[in-house]
Design a protein around this motif. Structure first.
Motif, short mmCIF file in Angstrom:
data_model
loop_
_atom_site.label_atom_id
_atom_site.label_comp_id
_atom_site.label_asym_id
_atom_site.label_seq_id
_atom_site.Cartn_x
_atom_site.Cartn_y
_atom_site.Cartn_z
N TYR A 11 26.34 46.90 58.69
CA TYR A 11 26.75 48.15 59.34
C TYR A 11 26.66 47.94 60.84
CZ TYR A 11 21.62 48.73 59.08
OH TYR A 11 20.27 48.53 59.15
N ARG A 61 24.86 54.53 55.76
CA ARG A 61 24.56 55.21 57.03
C ARG A 61 25.86 55.58 57.73
NH1 ARG A 61 19.64 51.83 58.50
NH2 ARG A 61 19.14 50.87 56.50
N ASP A 81 22.94 54.26 63.25
CA ASP A 81 22.63 53.37 62.13
C ASP A 81 21.39 53.84 61.38
OD1 ASP A 81 21.69 52.42 64.82
OD2 ASP A 81 20.39 51.18 63.58
N ASN A 82 20.71 54.82 61.91
CA ASN A 82 19.53 55.36 61.23
C ASN A 82 19.80 56.74 60.63
OD1 ASN A 82 18.07 53.08 61.89
ND2 ASN A 82 17.22 53.98 63.76
N ASP A 90 15.09 55.91 57.81
CA ASP A 90 14.75 54.82 58.72
C ASP A 90 13.73 55.22 59.78
OD1 ASP A 90 15.58 52.36 58.06
OD2 ASP A 90 16.97 52.11 59.71
MG MG Z 1 17.38 51.16 61.34
#
Ligand code: MG
Ligand code: AMP
Length: 487
Positions: free
Chosen positions: A77, A183, A252-253, A262
């Protein structure tokens, strides 16, 4: 209930193929041992809690053995980190071991974090230390118990494997559970690398498996995006209402499911502080407590950009427009309930804002204030809480408004008020210093404190006998612990 070898796998993400993830075997840790397991998370897999104590459990979740049906994969990702786009990220230290479904037909991703190097490790060592694994475990389960959507944690396995951070620490793995590990950054990756076919496949995968009800709508992808906006608005409203600071809200979290995901340098507020920054690498305060609300929208816009191949820009904008009003409605609803109110009045927002300002100026403990407010009648409670405030005149003015508002709200007994308020105002919260105490004990080989803390936090609204020490304000040393990003 199932034994460990009776799990049923169906690895749907792995089947998307090598454009989406890479086969990597976990790198085992030395001398694995169970640090803590969550019985509630075990139940999600229909596992008998007793299996956590067996040697094979520690071996499975420290990378020594695998089920024959597992297909460990590192997902690719990308994402916006602190506002800037990073073209390639991915599972640098975690592996999707496989997807399991339980007797109720629910699917759970098994994700092993700290499992060693992958093609996406960049400069990292692929490892997670005991400290951060315990923090992720405790937070996942504590958030869930508070009613805040979150990924879950099955267990932490400790080891003797040395891992170098600022000092030498020990490696550990945490087994994370979520219905999906996809994500926002997954969509961004295929959008910015200009891979429309894979991006369409990903969108179809998420729609079919995670938002199947949206397929009934005239524009399924738009319906799905709307639902993602709604879930994020609700999740962030809950963070704000309970004082949770995520710390690294990079895209991305952010989970495509609208669950807290995350964990890094997260914190629950001790003293109320709208400007609190829990991540000491966040110099600008991009992810400060109060900024989480606009950042939620910023992140959704980044996702919207990546969805432009499927949804018109106008429709995306309109859906994004739902975020703030929905956030405000959820937030206000929760705060009303935290104040013991059952009805809505126009000025309630102001009542909440005035209170928070007073709490901010006096450094009042966010969790304990609301809990104590529900201990007795409004008049008695405010009289007792008054001492916590510096601006007494300001507090008295607020207290008069509050008492009048409570009187208009309805006629109920002190007992009814207490029951209702205690059901939404936790007594126990995962304070950084409590986590720190548990970590210090665990680092010297004593896991009893982590286990006790986990137990206490699994029933945060229930007063538990002999657990008074978990319902205190932090000592001075525990107020400003520095927590950094990835560890
Ligand atoms: Mg992360
Ligand atoms: P995070 O800040 O934990 O969300 O991580 C951001 C990115 O860095 C992700 O791609 C992680 O997989 C990667 N990463 C973080 N820590 C490590 C590590 N110790 N080894 C390898 N990759 C890591």
């Amino acid at each position: 209930m199932k034994a460990l070898d009776e799990l049923t796998f169906d690895n749907r993400f792995a089947r998307l193929g090598d454009a989406f993830s890479t086969h990597v075997l976990p790198e085992p840790l030395d001398e694995p041992r169970l640090v803590v397991a969550s019985n509630a998370a075990m139940a999600l897999l229909d596992l008998d809690p007793a299996v956590a104590e067996t040697p094979v459990f520690a071996e499975l979740f420290s990378g020594h053995t695998l089920w024959a049906e597992a297909e460990p994969r590192a997902m690719v990702y990308s994402g916006h980190q602190f506002g800037g786009y990073t073209p390639q990220l991915g599972d640098g230290r975690g592996l999707l071991l496989g997807e399991v479904y339980n007797a109720a037909g629910e699917h759970w991703d098994l994700h092993l974090k700290g499992a060693g190097m992958t093609p996406y490790s960049r400069m990292g060592d692929g490892r997670a230390v005991l400290r951060s694994s315990i923090r992720e475990f405790l937070a996942s389960e504590a958030l869930h118990a508070l009613g805040i959507p979150s990924s879950r944690a099955l267990c932490v396995i400790g080891s003797s494997t040395p891992v170098w951070r600022e000092k030498q620490e020990r490696g550990a793995m945490v087994l994370r559970l979520a219905p999906s590990h996809i994500r926002f950054g997954h969509f961004e990756y295929f959008y910015y690398t200009k891979k429309p076919e894979q991006q369409a496949e990903l969108a179809k995968h998420v729609l079919n498996l995670h938002y199947p009800e949206c397929r009934e709508q005239p524009e399924p992808y738009l319906a799905m995006f709307r639902e993602i906006v709604e879930r994020n608005a609700e999740m962030i409203a809950k963070w704000q209402a309970y004082g949770f600071c995520h710390g690294v809200m990079n895209t991305d979290n952010m989970s495509i499911l609208g669950i807290t995901f995350d964990f890094g340098p997260f914190a629950f507020l001790d003293d109320f502080d709208a400007h609190f920054i829990c991540n000491h690498s966040d110099h600008e305060g991009r992810y400060s407590f109060s900024n989480q609300v606009p950042i939620g929208q910023w992140n959704l816009s980044a996702l919207a950009q990546a969805l432009t191949p499927f949804i018109s820009v106008d429709a995306l904008k309109e859906a994004l427009g739902l975020y703030l009003p929905l956030y405000q409605a959820h937030y206000l609803d929760l705060m009303r309930r935290r104040l013991g109110l059952t009805t809505a009045e126009d000025d309630d927002q102001k009542l909440v804002e005035q209170l928070l300002k007073l709490m901010q100026n006096s450094g009042v403990d966010y969790t304990l204030f609301f809990r104590r407010l529900g201990d007795e009648s409004a008049a008695l409670a405010v009289a007792r809480l008054r001492d916590d405030f510096v601006d007494l005149a300001g507090f008295d003015a607020w207290a008069e408004l509050y008492k009048a508002r409570v009187a208009r709200d309805g006629d109920y007994s002190e007992e009814q008020r207490r029951t209702r308020m205690h059901a939404v105002n936790p007594l126990y919260i995962l304070r950084n210093y409590l986590a720190q105490n548990a970590i210090a004990a665990a680092e010297s080989g004593d896991y009893s404190e982590v286990r006790r803390l986990h137990e206490v936090l699994s029933k945060p609204f229930e007063e538990q006998a002999g657990m008074e020490q978990y319902a205190q304000r932090p000592p001075d040393w525990g107020k400003h612990l520095e927590i950094s990003c990835s560890s």
